[in-house]
Design a protein around this motif. Sequence first.
Motif, PDB file in Angstrom:
ATOM      1  N   PRO A 127      14.765  56.554 102.107  1.00  0.00           N
ATOM      2  CA  PRO A 127      15.647  57.306 103.003  1.00  0.00           C
ATOM      3  C   PRO A 127      16.296  58.452 102.240  1.00  0.00           C
ATOM      4  O   PRO A 127      16.684  58.286 101.079  1.00  0.00           O
ATOM      5  CB  PRO A 127      16.693  56.267 103.431  1.00  0.00           C
ATOM      6  CG  PRO A 127      16.080  54.941 103.156  1.00  0.00           C
ATOM      7  CD  PRO A 127      15.173  55.141 101.975  1.00  0.00           C
ATOM      8  N   PRO A 128      16.416  59.639 102.830  1.00  0.00           N
ATOM      9  CA  PRO A 128      17.079  60.743 102.142  1.00  0.00           C
ATOM     10  C   PRO A 128      18.472  60.339 101.671  1.00  0.00           C
ATOM     11  O   PRO A 128      19.226  59.677 102.393  1.00  0.00           O
ATOM     12  CB  PRO A 128      17.146  61.833 103.213  1.00  0.00           C
ATOM     13  CG  PRO A 128      15.983  61.542 104.111  1.00  0.00           C
ATOM     14  CD  PRO A 128      15.871  60.049 104.141  1.00  0.00           C
ATOM     15  N   ALA A 129      18.808  60.741 100.446  1.00  0.00           N
ATOM     16  CA  ALA A 129      20.084  60.340  99.863  1.00  0.00           C
ATOM     17  C   ALA A 129      21.267  61.045 100.512  1.00  0.00           C
ATOM     18  O   ALA A 129      22.371  60.499 100.584  1.00  0.00           O
ATOM     19  CB  ALA A 129      20.073  60.613  98.358  1.00  0.00           C
ATOM     20  N   THR A 130      21.041  62.277 100.983  1.00  0.00           N
ATOM     21  CA  THR A 130      22.141  63.034 101.583  1.00  0.00           C
ATOM     22  C   THR A 130      22.305  62.623 103.036  1.00  0.00           C
ATOM     23  O   THR A 130      21.412  62.840 103.852  1.00  0.00           O
ATOM     24  CB  THR A 130      21.877  64.543 101.504  1.00  0.00           C
ATOM     25  OG1 THR A 130      21.642  64.896 100.147  1.00  0.00           O
ATOM     26  CG2 THR A 130      23.065  65.323 102.030  1.00  0.00           C
ATOM     27  N   ILE A 131      23.430  61.998 103.355  1.00  0.00           N
ATOM     28  CA  ILE A 131      23.746  61.627 104.729  1.00  0.00           C
ATOM     29  C   ILE A 131      25.131  62.182 105.061  1.00  0.00           C
ATOM     30  O   ILE A 131      25.880  62.569 104.169  1.00  0.00           O
ATOM     31  CB  ILE A 131      23.704  60.096 104.942  1.00  0.00           C
ATOM     32  CG1 ILE A 131      24.711  59.401 104.023  1.00  0.00           C
ATOM     33  CG2 ILE A 131      22.299  59.558 104.710  1.00  0.00           C
ATOM     34  CD1 ILE A 131      24.813  57.899 104.247  1.00  0.00           C
ATOM     35  N   SER A 132      25.447  62.219 106.343  1.00  0.00           N
ATOM     36  CA  SER A 132      26.709  62.826 106.787  1.00  0.00           C
ATOM     37  C   SER A 132      27.805  61.804 107.032  1.00  0.00           C
ATOM     38  O   SER A 132      28.827  62.121 107.618  1.00  0.00           O
ATOM     39  CB  SER A 132      26.464  63.653 108.060  1.00  0.00           C
ATOM     40  OG  SER A 132      25.578  64.714 107.781  1.00  0.00           O
ATOM     41  N   GLN A 133      27.608  60.580 106.584  1.00  0.00           N
ATOM     42  CA  GLN A 133      28.654  59.569 106.679  1.00  0.00           C
ATOM     43  C   GLN A 133      29.568  59.655 105.460  1.00  0.00           C
ATOM     44  O   GLN A 133      29.136  60.017 104.368  1.00  0.00           O
ATOM     45  CB  GLN A 133      28.041  58.167 106.742  1.00  0.00           C
ATOM     46  CG  GLN A 133      27.269  57.857 108.000  1.00  0.00           C
ATOM     47  CD  GLN A 133      26.782  56.414 108.000  1.00  0.00           C
ATOM     48  OE1 GLN A 133      27.158  55.610 107.152  1.00  0.00           O
ATOM     49  NE2 GLN A 133      25.925  56.083 108.968  1.00  0.00           N
ATOM     50  N   ASP A 134      30.836  59.305 105.662  1.00  0.00           N
ATOM     51  CA  ASP A 134      31.733  59.163 104.521  1.00  0.00           C
ATOM     52  C   ASP A 134      31.262  57.988 103.674  1.00  0.00           C
ATOM     53  O   ASP A 134      30.921  56.916 104.204  1.00  0.00           O
ATOM     54  CB  ASP A 134      33.169  58.907 104.989  1.00  0.00           C
ATOM     55  CG  ASP A 134      33.782  60.135 105.650  1.00  0.00           C
ATOM     56  OD1 ASP A 134      33.152  61.208 105.612  1.00  0.00           O
ATOM     57  OD2 ASP A 134      34.884  60.004 106.203  1.00  0.00           O
ATOM     58  N   GLN A 135      31.239  58.179 102.349  1.00  0.00           N
ATOM     59  CA  GLN A 135      30.752  57.136 101.448  1.00  0.00           C
ATOM     60  C   GLN A 135      31.778  56.863 100.351  1.00  0.00           C
ATOM     61  O   GLN A 135      32.244  57.783  99.683  1.00  0.00           O
ATOM     62  CB  GLN A 135      29.426  57.550 100.805  1.00  0.00           C
ATOM     63  CG  GLN A 135      28.299  57.755 101.811  1.00  0.00           C
ATOM     64  CD  GLN A 135      27.025  58.227 101.134  1.00  0.00           C
ATOM     65  OE1 GLN A 135      26.267  57.425 100.592  1.00  0.00           O
ATOM     66  NE2 GLN A 135      26.785  59.530 101.157  1.00  0.00           N
TER      67      GLN A 135
END
Length: 392
Positions: free
Chosen positions: A316-324
């Motif tokens: 899965p792409p590492a860049t996501i738009s969820q707060d981490q």
Amino acid sequence: MSTFGREYRVTTYGESHCKSVGCIIDGVPPGLALSEEDIQVQLTRRRPGQSALTTPRNEKDRVTIQSGCEFGYTLGTPICLTVANQDHRPRDYSETDLYPRPSHADYTYLQKYGVKASSGGGRSSARETIGRVAAGAVAEKYLSEAHGVEIVAFVSSVGGIEMAQMAEGSGGMGGEAFQQLLGSVTRAQVDGNAVRCPDEEAAQRMQEEILECSREKNSTGGTVTCVIRNAPAGLGEPCFDKLEAQLAHAMMSIPATKGFEVGSGFSGTRMQGSEHNDAFEADGQGGLRTRTNHSGGIQGGISNGQSIFFRVAFKPPATISQDQQTATYEGASGVLAARGRHDPCVVPRAVPIVEAMAAIVLMDAVLQQNGRAATRGVLAPVPAHLKGIKPV
């Protein structure tokens, strides 16, 4: 290193948000008819913003041939290909000044070089693959014209959704349904839907899976399968440069890859030798072919003339738009609120990248084998019994 290949040498350059990206190719034979449109076809298939399944970054990715060609033909000198970066937004990555993005290359690049690109991942960005695709398009044109080689890749799974032809009940990658698909699938069929899966029913479910991940500001992985048809026999170098080893090297150098298998792959470990062995038979043209192709067209690290096929796994792409929840470079706990534009699943756009790297590997192997054949050809013929021919 940013250079791949021995005889067909490809050096890529550029970062995600610099002025341009591209490549320099050394080893292209002279006299090949080549235009920018020959290359643009594959770059357009790779470009962002193609559908709702990909990043909305709006790059046209128009290629310019800077050198190595005159009047539409290659000169045999280095070819420089450039593509301008136009829709880059460095401000989308200001958070990475404080936080290394989880599972991305920010931290490891900093550990290696002591400095990192300020935005977009730098050389770890998939923008780097533009040079690969451009160089692969040149290689593919030569292979097609000189040997009739056909290279077709397609999405074979997304998340837990797999093509029916690859299911264990259908025999998996060694099954008859899948082998028939490998023998007939075309790029037109692959590009018939946004997912680039030739199984329409599976493609619909894959699309829904990707869109759901996008709505949830998340990402998912998948696999790309590639077939190389009409590859000449005799390609590949023992022992460390076996053809499948070179393919594995090439595929695992693509961003986001996590696995590679050729032929029967891991499913072959569940078979017995009597079932897995590819027996020979006459091909009707004075040579041999194999009745089955569990070897994936490669035996002893050398191509046997059958179709070469393999599968590549993408995470899965590492860049996501969820707060981490993560940590700053100094080790303090914090929350990374990621911005930027990214693919919720990379496999649809990875298809032409896989094809390109396959073409580069095969082109390099062809040039090496051509050199060997040419130097051998000026010597006296070897005795028949050394070629496996029984004296009359």
